[in-house]
Design an enzyme around this catalytic site. Structure first.
Site, mmCIF file in Angstrom:
data_model
loop_
_atom_site.group_PDB
_atom_site.id
_atom_site.type_symbol
_atom_site.label_atom_id
_atom_site.label_comp_id
_atom_site.label_asym_id
_atom_site.label_seq_id
_atom_site.Cartn_x
_atom_site.Cartn_y
_atom_site.Cartn_z
ATOM 1 C CG ASN A 1 63.680 36.654 37.796
ATOM 2 O OD1 ASN A 1 63.953 35.598 38.341
ATOM 3 N ND2 ASN A 1 63.151 37.669 38.439
ATOM 4 C CG HIS B 1 60.737 30.802 39.306
ATOM 5 N ND1 HIS B 1 60.372 30.787 40.639
ATOM 6 C CD2 HIS B 1 60.130 31.882 38.760
ATOM 7 C CE1 HIS B 1 59.568 31.814 40.878
ATOM 8 N NE2 HIS B 1 59.412 32.495 39.763
ATOM 9 C CG HIS C 1 62.993 39.195 44.399
ATOM 10 N ND1 HIS C 1 61.644 39.341 44.259
ATOM 11 C CD2 HIS C 1 63.313 39.858 45.537
ATOM 12 C CE1 HIS C 1 61.159 40.049 45.267
ATOM 13 N NE2 HIS C 1 62.151 40.372 46.057
ATOM 14 N NE ARG D 1 59.625 36.741 47.877
ATOM 15 C CZ ARG D 1 58.657 37.422 47.267
ATOM 16 N NH1 ARG D 1 58.627 37.543 45.968
ATOM 17 N NH2 ARG D 1 57.700 37.973 47.974
ATOM 18 N NE ARG E 1 58.736 33.332 48.697
ATOM 19 C CZ ARG E 1 57.592 33.957 48.481
ATOM 20 N NH1 ARG E 1 56.968 33.824 47.334
ATOM 21 N NH2 ARG E 1 57.048 34.709 49.419
ATOM 22 C CD GLU F 1 63.280 41.328 40.462
ATOM 23 O OE1 GLU F 1 62.608 40.661 41.268
ATOM 24 O OE2 GLU F 1 63.126 41.253 39.250
ATOM 25 C CB THR G 1 56.715 41.183 42.935
ATOM 26 O OG1 THR G 1 57.938 40.521 43.221
ATOM 27 C CG2 THR G 1 56.775 42.601 43.458
ATOM 28 C CD GLU H 1 61.467 45.314 36.179
ATOM 29 O OE1 GLU H 1 62.645 45.405 36.548
ATOM 30 O OE2 GLU H 1 60.841 44.239 36.134
ATOM 31 C CG HIS I 1 55.412 40.478 37.659
ATOM 32 N ND1 HIS I 1 54.322 39.670 37.678
ATOM 33 C CD2 HIS I 1 56.079 40.248 38.814
ATOM 34 C CE1 HIS I 1 54.319 38.983 38.811
ATOM 35 N NE2 HIS I 1 55.372 39.316 39.515
HETATM 36 N N1 PXP Z 1 60.494 42.099 37.387
HETATM 37 C C1 PXP Z 1 60.246 42.088 38.724
HETATM 38 C C2 PXP Z 1 60.480 43.357 39.480
HETATM 39 C C3 PXP Z 1 59.810 40.919 39.391
HETATM 40 O O1 PXP Z 1 59.582 40.949 40.716
HETATM 41 C C4 PXP Z 1 59.675 39.740 38.637
HETATM 42 C C5 PXP Z 1 59.260 38.472 39.322
HETATM 43 O O2 PXP Z 1 60.223 38.092 40.230
HETATM 44 C C6 PXP Z 1 59.957 39.784 37.261
HETATM 45 C C7 PXP Z 1 60.340 40.978 36.662
HETATM 46 C C8 PXP Z 1 59.856 38.562 36.391
HETATM 47 O O3 PXP Z 1 58.536 38.141 36.357
HETATM 48 P P1 PXP Z 1 58.192 36.765 35.669
HETATM 49 O O4 PXP Z 1 58.878 35.689 36.443
HETATM 50 O O5 PXP Z 1 56.698 36.695 35.771
HETATM 51 O O6 PXP Z 1 58.672 36.837 34.246
#
Ligand code: PXP
Length: 254
Positions: free
Chosen positions: A7, A10, A50, A52, A56, A77, A108, A158, A198
């Site tokens: 992901n 960030h 994601h 959003r 953001r 996402e 989330t 998931e 997550h």
């Molecule tokens: N899976 C989903 C559905 C999420 O919303 C997120 C966070 O955006 C992640 C995985 C990844 O989470 P993390 O950044 O804490 O590894």
């Protein structure tokens, strides 16, 4: 041996801290596409972003460019809204992961209440399927939600690992692992693919994959991008791939 979905939200968070409303012609950094290219080169199996509603971090232009350029699957996402569904139908990622979303949250916070929203989700998922987009539902590790995800037509669940990641006692951690193992076994039994994510981290991912069966992909973001600040993205990814068992330990790899 689960696959890794990286992901990269960030990377965009850092970019937006300086380049909000950037104009074409500039090369805002760090580049989301560049991060995806590094990930692909190092052996990540999929890229997750994601989009959003408040934009953001990831922007529509990022998703469009990623879907055009990367050759590994793109997992988008998004909230299950009409507006986001329209975006997905234009962008056509390989997979959409439906997540709950509120503007106030930092990230989330819980799983999607699929069981409480069956008719609407069925409609959204049917539209995504008509464009050959696979659908995953981000849910708590709850048998009722797994069954509902199957009923609305999702191919994948998931499992939300936030409570596991935040558990502060051994007992709470074991209880979460057992709950996830039951949910994963049930999902597999009824024909669903099982992903999880997550809050997964270098420190908690091994125990999770040892205890929870049938894992297809782990979607991990923050821990890897945070580590990349100190060791670089390639090394941060490689270290996670080693923990997932998809790479031999190579102490001198950088
Ligand atoms: N899976 C989903 C559905 C999420 O919303 C997120 C966070 O955006 C992640 C995985 C990844 O989470 P993390 O950044 O804490 O590894």
């Amino acid at each position: 041996m689960p696959e890794l979905g990286l992901n990269i939200d960030h990377v965009a968070t850092l970019r937006e801290a300086r380049y909000r409303d950037w104009k074409k012609g500039l090369a805002p950094e760090p580049g989301v596409l560049e991060a995806a290219r590094v990930a692909e080169k190092v052996g990540v199996d999929a890229i997750t972003v994601h989009l959003r509603e408040d934009r953001r971090h990831i922007q529509e232009a990022d998703v469009k460019e990623l879907s055009r350029v990367i050759s590994i699957p793109l997992n988008l996402e998004m909230a299950a809204t009409a507006a986001m569904t329209r975006h997905a139908l234009i962008i056509k990622p390989e997979e959409v992961c439906l997540v709950p979303e509120s503007r106030e949250e930092v990230t989330t916070e819980g799983g999607l209440d699929v069981a409480g929203d069956i008719p609407r989700l069925k409609g959204v998922i049917a539209k995504l399927h008509s464009a050959k987009i696979e659908v995953s539902a981000f849910i708590d590790a709850d048998l009722k939600q797994v069954e509902a995800a199957h009923r609305v037509g999702a191919q994948t669940v998931e499992l939300h690992t936030g409570t596991y990641a935040n558990a502060t006692t051994l007992r709470a951690c074991r209880a979460e692992l057992a709950r996830h193992a039951r949910a994963a076994a049930f999902a597999h039994e009824i024909g669903l693919r099982v992903n999880a994510g997550h809050g997964l981290h270098y420190s908690n991912v091994r125990e999770y994959i040892e205890d929870v069966p049938h894992l297809h992909t782990l979607n991990i973001g923050h821990a890897i991008i945070a580590r990349a600040v100190f060791v670089g993205l390639e090394k941060a990814i490689r270290e996670m791939l080693v923990l997932l068992g998809s790479r031999e330990f190579a102490p001198n790899a950088d």
